[in-house]
Design an enzyme around this catalytic site. Structure first.
Site, PDB file in Angstrom:
ATOM      1  N   SER A 159       0.851  -1.189   0.000  1.00 27.68           N
ATOM      2  CA  SER A 159       0.000   0.000   0.000  1.00 27.68           C
ATOM      3  C   SER A 159       0.884   1.235   0.000  1.00 27.68           C
ATOM      4  CB  SER A 159      -0.885   0.015   1.248  1.00 27.68           C
ATOM      5  OG  SER A 159      -1.521   1.263   1.431  1.00 27.68           O
ATOM      6  N   TYR A 186      -1.472  -1.341  10.458  1.00 29.87           N
ATOM      7  CA  TYR A 186      -1.730  -1.578   9.036  1.00 29.87           C
ATOM      8  C   TYR A 186      -0.529  -1.147   8.200  1.00 29.87           C
ATOM      9  CZ  TYR A 186      -3.711  -1.155   4.365  1.00 29.87           C
ATOM     10  OH  TYR A 186      -3.927  -1.273   3.013  1.00 29.87           O
TER      11      TYR A 186
END
Length: 327
Positions: A159, A186
């Site tokens: 990401s 995350y």
């Protein structure tokens, strides 16, 4: 070591779809496994890879949902697997190896984002367990099938939100000694996915196995936002005042599902990546390498997320936490 971390002359870009990048590619005779291949980006990747002739296997934690979402593809194999359950991963891998001699493409697409603190049976934080360790264990267990293929590829979902202190990732990945932050957890899991690709490629290239990490873009229409507040998409500008997704791939990185899955498919199949590996990809190209002090970009990758020393340390840590090694 990643020596190719710079953009190449790709005919595709931020607005390209998975249908665009798969055009002209024949996958007949190829075996493809996609975790998370029954929803969101994984489902769209499965759609186009299946259309190109590949034999598809989709492991699923929720079999009923997988069977419903993949009902249009009756020849796709669906089998149970929970990435947070080490025994489940091992059992799935045993069944896969018993039925398949080779694995040409492994796409580690399943993931969780910004989840509240929970732990697996080994005590590993859930995002690190699912996004990183479960896929690490699965890849190790499927290694015999990957090296049996000719030119196998492994794709790990990273990401743009991967910018973290690598020291914290390597020394306290499970938030044992610091306050838990779901977004930091995350981000560090996504930095770990990029480092996983660097380490795996350095090991696998002598066997013809190349690995890549991918930033797919920001996609509203997936289940990844299920743990976030209802107000988040609007506050991030992902939806407009009427609740409709805002699509602006080039300026904000917000994409449709078909645009988001394109870089996954590109990394898994593009002939432009022959002889390359370990790189972070975005917008159907190799991302630019960000140096210390550089402004963050939608397609750039932080230096510490491609550093081979960090990658090696994370690899050894993953071996210790899972008990898995490449055979």
């Amino acid at each position: 070591m990643t020596t190719f971390q710079k953009p190449i002359d790709s005919p595709f870009g931020a607005t390209s779809t998975a249908d665009d990048v798969i055009r002209g590619i024949d996958l007949k005779g190829k075996t493809v496994l996609v975790t998370g291949g029954y929803s969101g980006l994984g489902l769209d990747a499965v759609r186009v890879l299946h259309g190109a002739g590949a034999k598809i296997i989709v492991p699923a934690r929720d079999l009923a949902k997988a069977r419903n979402n993949l009902a249009l593809f009756p020849d796709i194999t669906i089998d149970v697997m929970d990435l947070m359950d080490p025994a489940s991963v091992n059992n799935f891998a045993e069944r896969f190896l018993a039925a398949n001699t080779q694995l040409d493409i492994l796409i580690n697409c399943a993931g969780v984002m910004a989840a509240p603190l929970s732990r697996d049976s080994r005590g590993n934080e859930s995002q690190f367990s699912t996004n990183v360790l479960g896929h690490f264990q699965l890849t190790c267990r499927l290694w015999p099938a990957l090296i049996a293929a000719t030119g196998a590829r492994v794709v790990a979902l990273s990401s743009a939100n991967h910018h973290v202190e690598t020291t914290e990732l390597l020394h306290d990945p499970n938030f044992r000694h610091r306050e838990y932050d779901p977004w930091k957890a995350y981000a560090q899991s996504k930095a770990a996915c990029a480092l996983f690709a660097v380490a795996l490629d350095s090991i696998g290239k002598r066997h013809g196995v190349r690995a890549f990490s991918v930033h797919p873009g920001g996609i509203y229409e997936t289940g990844l936002l299920r743990h976030t507040p209802d107000s988040l998409p609007a506050s991030f500008g992902m939806i407009d005042g009427e609740g409709k997704p805002v699509i602006d791939p080039e300026k904000t990185g917000f994409k449709t599902v078909r645009q988001g899955s394109s870089t996954i498919v590109w990394a898994a199949t593009s002939p432009l990546l022959e002889g390359k590996g370990g790189v972070y990809c975005a917008d159907n190209n190799i991302g630019s390498q960000l140096r210390e002090g550089d402004e963050r970009t939608l397609t750039g990758v932080a230096l510490n997320a491609t550093d081979p020393v960090n990658a090696g340390r994370l690899w050894h840590l993953s071996e210790e936490l899972t008990g898995s090694r490449l055979d």
